[in-house]
Motif scaffolding. Structure first.
Motif, PDB file in Angstrom:
ATOM      1  N   UNK A  50     -12.118  34.651   4.153  1.00  0.00           N
ATOM      2  CA  UNK A  50     -13.094  35.580   5.780  1.00  0.00           C
ATOM      3  C   UNK A  50     -14.316  36.186   5.149  1.00  0.00           C
ATOM      4  N   UNK A  51     -14.553  35.916   4.027  1.00  0.00           N
ATOM      5  CA  UNK A  51     -15.950  36.702   3.354  1.00  0.00           C
ATOM      6  C   UNK A  51     -17.188  36.148   3.083  1.00  0.00           C
ATOM      7  N   UNK A  52     -18.204  35.744   3.962  1.00  0.00           N
ATOM      8  CA  UNK A  52     -19.405  35.138   4.323  1.00  0.00           C
ATOM      9  C   UNK A  52     -20.388  35.140   2.894  1.00  0.00           C
ATOM     10  N   UNK A  53     -20.276  33.883   3.506  1.00  0.00           N
ATOM     11  CA  UNK A  53     -21.432  32.531   2.741  1.00  0.00           C
ATOM     12  C   UNK A  53     -22.807  33.335   2.594  1.00  0.00           C
ATOM     13  N   UNK A  54     -23.662  33.457   1.928  1.00  0.00           N
ATOM     14  CA  UNK A  54     -25.259  33.453   1.786  1.00  0.00           C
ATOM     15  C   UNK A  54     -25.719  32.930   0.505  1.00  0.00           C
ATOM     16  N   UNK A  55     -26.978  32.996   1.030  1.00  0.00           N
ATOM     17  CA  UNK A  55     -28.080  32.630  -0.522  1.00  0.00           C
ATOM     18  C   UNK A  55     -29.324  33.934   0.005  1.00  0.00           C
ATOM     19  N   UNK A  56     -30.720  33.911  -0.891  1.00  0.00           N
ATOM     20  CA  UNK A  56     -31.178  34.347  -0.863  1.00  0.00           C
ATOM     21  C   UNK A  56     -32.486  33.718  -0.054  1.00  0.00           C
ATOM     22  N   UNK A  57     -33.664  33.856   1.056  1.00  0.00           N
ATOM     23  CA  UNK A  57     -34.766  33.932   1.030  1.00  0.00           C
ATOM     24  C   UNK A  57     -35.830  34.404   0.891  1.00  0.00           C
ATOM     25  N   UNK A  58     -36.956  34.161   1.421  1.00  0.00           N
ATOM     26  CA  UNK A  58     -37.958  34.837   1.813  1.00  0.00           C
ATOM     27  C   UNK A  58     -38.801  34.681   2.732  1.00  0.00           C
TER      28      UNK A  58
END
Length: 207
Positions: A50-58
């Motif tokens: 249940x932990x969101x996945x993500x990444x950095x973006x400008x």
């Protein structure tokens, strides 16, 4: 923060295919690392599904850079559509979405899913939340609560002191489970309360 709504589910930058995403602003986090780091800690526990996945973006809007954001899945999308999702958050006062308050400390509880919770289910959720510490283990996913508190403590998260952005959901089998984890821009630091009774990074004595 921003919400992104697509016309149809799509995988952005390798993330799971979703119709909606969130751009977290890391508002109090000059390092821009706290949410990503805390989510990774949570993924090393039973909270991983249940932990969101993500990444950095400008983020660039109309040709103007808005800085670095954390693009990730919504907390709401981390539980099944059949699950009842509760949030403990004092900002719910402003949104007029409070369903009930806990008996012990008067914590505001709002329902994030479904849109309309039938009254019998609302009463059941209120009863379960208010008797959580005395419920038989067959009504509670104990491991999720243990790991949830461990993650909050390890990351020294200030948000639960509000409380802010603290989630709990009902599993399809009827048990209460902790999570998803969310909002760690006030983690890994000491926090205080400002003159408006709002949580802020602790910079000086008396704050």
């Amino acid at each position: 923060p921003y919400n992104i709504k697509l016309e149809e589910p799509l995988s952005l930058l390798g993330l799971p295919s979703r119709k909606r995403y969130v751009l977290l602003a890391n508002f109090f986090d000059h390092s821009l690392m706290r949410n990503a780091l805390a989510f990774e800690v949570a993924r090393r526990t039973s909270l991983a599904p249940t932990t969101p996945k993500g990444c950095y973006v400008e983020l660039v809007v109309n040709g103007e850079s808005q800085g670095v954001y954390y693009l990730c899945e919504r907390a709401k999308d981390m539980v099944s559509k059949e699950s009842i999702l509760l949030e403990f958050d004092t900002y719910a006062y402003d949104e007029d979405k409070i369903v009930f308050k806990t008996k012990r400390n008067g914590l505001p509880v709002s329902v994030r899913q479904p849109e309309d919770l039938p009254k019998p289910l609302r009463k059941k959720m209120e009863m379960l939340v208010n008797s959580l510490d005395s419920l038989p283990s067959e009504h509670v996913d104990v491991l999720s609560f243990v790991d949830y508190f461990i993650v909050q403590e390890l990351c020294q998260n200030g948000e639960p002191n509000g409380p802010r952005s603290c989630f709990m959901h009902m599993l399809p089998d009827g048990r209460l489970a902790a999570g998803p984890v969310w909002d760690f821009d006030l983690s890994f630091i000491s926090v205080g309360v400002d003159q408006g009774n709002d949580l802020r990074p602790l910079r000086k004595a008396g704050m």
